[in-house]
Design an enzyme around this catalytic site. Structure first.
Site, PDB file in Angstrom:
ATOM      1  N   VAL A  16       9.639   2.282 -14.525  1.00 47.50           N
ATOM      2  CA  VAL A  16       9.218   3.399 -15.366  1.00 47.50           C
ATOM      3  C   VAL A  16      10.324   3.763 -16.366  1.00 47.50           C
ATOM      4  O   VAL A  16      10.048   4.135 -17.510  1.00 47.50           O
ATOM      5  CB  VAL A  16       8.846   4.625 -14.503  1.00 47.50           C
ATOM      6  CG1 VAL A  16       8.519   5.829 -15.380  1.00 47.50           C
ATOM      7  CG2 VAL A  16       7.678   4.307 -13.588  1.00 47.50           C
ATOM      8  N   CYS A  17      11.559   3.617 -15.938  1.00 43.63           N
ATOM      9  CA  CYS A  17      12.707   4.076 -16.740  1.00 43.63           C
ATOM     10  C   CYS A  17      12.742   3.510 -18.168  1.00 43.63           C
ATOM     11  O   CYS A  17      12.904   4.282 -19.123  1.00 43.63           O
ATOM     12  CB  CYS A  17      14.008   3.770 -16.018  1.00 43.63           C
ATOM     13  SG  CYS A  17      14.178   4.660 -14.450  1.00 43.63           S
ATOM     14  N   PRO A  18      12.596   2.195 -18.381  1.00 40.25           N
ATOM     15  CA  PRO A  18      12.686   1.718 -19.761  1.00 40.25           C
ATOM     16  C   PRO A  18      11.568   2.247 -20.651  1.00 40.25           C
ATOM     17  O   PRO A  18      11.768   2.442 -21.851  1.00 40.25           O
ATOM     18  CB  PRO A  18      12.610   0.192 -19.624  1.00 40.25           C
ATOM     19  CG  PRO A  18      11.993  -0.061 -18.287  1.00 40.25           C
ATOM     20  CD  PRO A  18      12.457   1.075 -17.428  1.00 40.25           C
ATOM     21  N   GLU A  49      10.427   5.218 -20.609  1.00 41.26           N
ATOM     22  CA  GLU A  49      10.867   6.545 -21.047  1.00 41.26           C
ATOM     23  C   GLU A  49      11.968   6.444 -22.105  1.00 41.26           C
ATOM     24  O   GLU A  49      11.938   7.167 -23.112  1.00 41.26           O
ATOM     25  CB  GLU A  49      11.367   7.351 -19.852  1.00 41.26           C
ATOM     26  CG  GLU A  49      10.288   7.719 -18.861  1.00 41.26           C
ATOM     27  CD  GLU A  49      10.744   8.764 -17.885  1.00 41.26           C
ATOM     28  OE1 GLU A  49      10.050   9.780 -17.738  1.00 41.26           O
ATOM     29  OE2 GLU A  49      11.817   8.582 -17.267  1.00 41.26           O
TER      30      GLU A  49
END
Length: 212
Positions: free
Chosen positions: A50-52, A54
């Protein structure tokens, strides 16, 4: 305990930029000395899932934040070197190549501990050995802070690990807070730039509700 209405912690943290430079950032000082609002968003780990999405979403909206005199800063507990490796990994390979705002590397967890956003589910202490054992990943939740020009936190939010953020909502919150600063009015539910706000008194809410 909520930090809204309080000054952001006065603490300098290592950071990395897209050029590979490691330097110190004090978020409170950045807001005050530059007379800017700051959006600081934390994410759990580099090279995850999910991080990239965001980090790229904040990059895509960077011009909109800059129009509003807002500095965007990312943050996690990864090292500067890992940040730089991720910054050099192409987007189509899960990387964040193209991200230009600074990313904090809170490897000693001084700032994230003070903010209380680490995934620590339990602690146990062994009296015989003196060892402290933590349960949980000891990385940050998806916490977001909006900080005004005086260094005061006017919004904080924390998502669990699987839940990505809506970048547009932070733009809306910044617009609303700026409207309050400039106009002295308050912003009702679902307010957006260009919509009617209201006076913070009985007549103001009565007038607003009668029309909405």
């Amino acid at each position: 305990m909520s930090l809204v209405g309080k000054k952001f912690p006065n603490l300098s943290v290592d950071a990395m930029n897209e050029m590979g430079d490691t330097f110190k950032i004090n978020v409170l000082e950045e807001a005050q000395k530059n007379n800017k609002k700051v959006l600081l968003f934390w994410y759990p780990k580099d090279f995850t899932f999910v991080c990239p999405t965001e980090l790229h979403a904040f990059q895509q909206a960077l011009e909109e934040f800059e129009k509003r005199n807002v500095m965007v800063i990312g943050a996690s507990c990864d090292t500067p070197e890992v940040h730089f490796a991720w910054l050099n990994t192409p987007k189509d390979n899960g990387g964040i190549e193209g991200v230009t705002y600074p990313i904090l590397a809170d490897t000693n967890r001084n700032l994230s501990s003070r903010l209380g956003i680490l995934d620590i589910t339990a602690e146990s202490y062994d009296e015989e050995t003196g060892d402290l054992t933590l349960e949980g990943d000891n990385v940050t939740y998806r916490a977001t802070y909006l900080i005004d020009e005086e260094g005061k936190i006017f919004h904080e939010g924390v998502n669990d690990m699987p839940l990505g953020r809506n970048v547009a909502e932070f733009l809306r919150l910044i617009d609303a807070y700026t409207h309050v600063q400039e106009k002295g009015e308050v912003c009702p539910a679902n307010w957006e730039e260009g919509k009617e706000a209201m006076n913070a008194d009985r007549d103001g809410v009565a007038s607003y509700l009668s029309l909405n």
